[in-house]
Design a protein around this motif. Structure first.
Motif, PDB file in Angstrom:
ATOM      1  N   ALA A 247       0.848  -1.195   0.000  1.00  0.00           N
ATOM      2  CA  ALA A 247       0.000   0.000   0.000  1.00  0.00           C
ATOM      3  C   ALA A 247       0.884   1.245   0.000  1.00  0.00           C
ATOM      4  CB  ALA A 247      -0.930  -0.005   1.202  1.00  0.00           C
TER       5      ALA A 247
ATOM      6  N   ASN B  59      -3.578  -6.898   0.121  1.00  0.00           N
ATOM      7  CA  ASN B  59      -2.348  -7.087  -0.652  1.00  0.00           C
ATOM      8  C   ASN B  59      -2.009  -8.560  -0.839  1.00  0.00           C
ATOM      9  OD1 ASN B  59      -2.137  -4.330  -0.825  1.00  0.00           O
ATOM     10  ND2 ASN B  59      -0.591  -4.139   0.777  1.00  0.00           N
TER      11      ASN B  59
ATOM     12  N   PRO C 191      -0.365   5.508  -3.114  1.00  0.00           N
ATOM     13  CA  PRO C 191      -1.027   5.430  -1.808  1.00  0.00           C
ATOM     14  C   PRO C 191      -0.040   5.691  -0.671  1.00  0.00           C
ATOM     15  CG  PRO C 191      -0.662   3.228  -2.674  1.00  0.00           C
ATOM     16  CD  PRO C 191      -0.228   4.176  -3.745  1.00  0.00           C
TER      17      PRO C 191
ATOM     18  N   THR D 160      -5.432   6.486   1.375  1.00  0.00           N
ATOM     19  CA  THR D 160      -5.620   6.068  -0.008  1.00  0.00           C
ATOM     20  C   THR D 160      -4.688   6.800  -0.953  1.00  0.00           C
ATOM     21  OG1 THR D 160      -7.933   5.554   0.454  1.00  0.00           O
ATOM     22  CG2 THR D 160      -7.337   5.894  -1.858  1.00  0.00           C
TER      23      THR D 160
ATOM     24  N   GLN E  77      -9.907   3.722   4.425  1.00  0.00           N
ATOM     25  CA  GLN E  77      -8.687   4.334   4.928  1.00  0.00           C
ATOM     26  C   GLN E  77      -8.897   4.876   6.347  1.00  0.00           C
ATOM     27  OE1 GLN E  77      -7.489   7.935   2.856  1.00  0.00           O
ATOM     28  NE2 GLN E  77      -9.571   8.728   2.798  1.00  0.00           N
TER      29      GLN E  77
ATOM     30  N   ILE F  54      -5.173  -3.649   4.983  1.00  0.00           N
ATOM     31  CA  ILE F  54      -4.137  -3.443   3.969  1.00  0.00           C
ATOM     32  C   ILE F  54      -3.456  -4.758   3.617  1.00  0.00           C
ATOM     33  CG2 ILE F  54      -1.813  -2.482   3.638  1.00  0.00           C
ATOM     34  CD1 ILE F  54      -2.799   0.008   5.189  1.00  0.00           C
TER      35      ILE F  54
ATOM     36  N   ASN G 296      -1.048  -0.771  -4.184  1.00  0.00           N
ATOM     37  CA  ASN G 296      -2.462  -1.148  -4.105  1.00  0.00           C
ATOM     38  C   ASN G 296      -3.147  -0.330  -3.013  1.00  0.00           C
ATOM     39  OD1 ASN G 296      -4.831  -2.675  -4.489  1.00  0.00           O
ATOM     40  ND2 ASN G 296      -4.219  -4.168  -2.938  1.00  0.00           N
ATOM     41  N   PRO G 297      -3.849   0.744  -3.382  1.00  0.00           N
ATOM     42  CA  PRO G 297      -4.432   1.607  -2.352  1.00  0.00           C
ATOM     43  C   PRO G 297      -5.697   1.031  -1.735  1.00  0.00           C
ATOM     44  CG  PRO G 297      -5.034   2.411  -4.523  1.00  0.00           C
ATOM     45  CD  PRO G 297      -4.099   1.243  -4.741  1.00  0.00           C
ATOM     46  N   LEU G 298      -5.916   1.385  -0.481  1.00  0.00           N
ATOM     47  CA  LEU G 298      -7.206   1.086   0.136  1.00  0.00           C
ATOM     48  C   LEU G 298      -8.302   1.910  -0.524  1.00  0.00           C
ATOM     49  CD1 LEU G 298      -6.475   1.084   3.975  1.00  0.00           C
ATOM     50  CD2 LEU G 298      -7.304  -0.861   2.640  1.00  0.00           C
TER      51      LEU G 298
END
Length: 311
Positions: free
Chosen positions: A157, A291, A188, A193, A237, A287, A230-232
């Motif tokens: 993240a 992932n 991110p 995010t 968040q 997170i 890989n963002p939330l």
């Protein structure tokens, strides 16, 4: 004479021999990143997330000087519950083995060991990076230089928001480490995010990420690591205002207590957990589970691509 080779867990050894997808997992999140007793439960959930997406988990750590790729449950429990587990970066691996230590591998060490074992995909929470005030302290995570020379895809993240995110991205560019967003062109910030920085590239699916890995292999050009950021989702968040307040008080505590070096990250993560009354822990768990799932899907797609008949 003592043998200091890397030991493979039975399931991991079988999967690598058969060309099945494997995902490397770090053990510092078990020993240093999460509080007891949540750490062991979450470690098992991470492994299960990899299995549910069709890959074999390979949690990496050291038990009594033995470096193991694919800890079994008893070994995982030991690293989660005993005191005195060392935090091992690449530079520490040989010394820890020779002295019979119990140790948990950082992102840098996990990446290096996984690549040496033939594993091409690794899931973690957030990368280390350039620390704030690094212009004075020269404090920079070994994750960055290790990824510059290690051919592995790391699903994360981004970098931890407690770091200097902009400087970290600059260093990654200088070191030649590729960074792609997963369905985003914004980098991110771990709990957040969006860390406030653009990315040049993105991939839209696990299959496209696997195509990037295939292109790197086929080109025959030396490549270091590939970061898949890989963002939330925004609604998962940590509240940004709460994040900013907590970070400010945590940085003040660091300065007051003189905390430096590799103690900084666990100190600040513990502060976030306490100050947010567990909200940051819940985000941290989301997170790593997300992932782990994505990394497993990339590993599955990559394995399928390698075994597909040529056109």
């Amino acid at each position: 004479m003592t043998n200091f080779h890397i030991s493979l867990g039975t399931e991991v050894a079988d999967a690598l021999r058969d060309g099945r997808p494997v995902v490397a997992l770090e053990s510092t999140i078990v020993s240093h990143g999460l509080p007891r007793p949540d750490n062991l439960r979450v470690a098992r959930e991470i492994e299960q997330a990899v299995r549910d997406a069709g890959a074999v988990p390979a949690t990496i750590g050291m038990v009594a000087g033995e470096l193991i790729v694919g800890l079994d449950d008893a070994q995982l429990t030991r690293l989660a519950t005993v005191d005195g587990v060392s935090k091992l970066s690449v530079r520490d691996l040989a010394v820890a083995a020779a002295t019979g230590a119990d140790g948990a591998t950082t992102v840098a060490a996990t990446s290096a060991v996984a690549a040496a074992a033939g594993i091409g995909v690794f899931a973690t929470g957030g990368l280390g990076g350039v620390h704030r005030e690094a212009a004075q302290t020269f404090d920079e995570s070994a994750d960055l230089v290790t990824l510059a020379r290690t051919p592995i895809a790391v699903v994360c993240a981004g970098v931890k928001s407690i770091l200097d995110v902009g400087a970290t991205l600059e260093r990654l560019e200088t070191l030649g480490v590729s960074v792609v967003g997963y369905r985003t062109r914004r980098f991110p910030g771990f709990y957040l995010t969006d860390a406030g920085f653009d990315l040049d590239w993105s991939v839209e699916s696990p299959e496209q990420a696997a195509d990037v890995l295939a292109a790197r292999r086929d080109q025959g050009v030396h490549h270091g690591g590939l970061i898949v950021a890989n963002p939330l989702p925004v609604d998962e968040q940590l509240d940004p205002a709460l994040h900013d307040r907590t970070l400010a008080t945590g940085l003040a505590m660091l300065a007051r207590d003189g905390v430096t070096g590799k103690a900084v990250t666990p100190f600040l993560l513990a502060h976030f957990h306490s100050a947010t009354e567990g909200a940051s822990l819940a985000v941290n768990v989301r997170i790593i589970l997300r992932n782990a799932d994505l990394a497993a899907r990339i590993a599955v797609a990559s394995a399928a691509r390698r075994t597909a008949p040529s056109a």
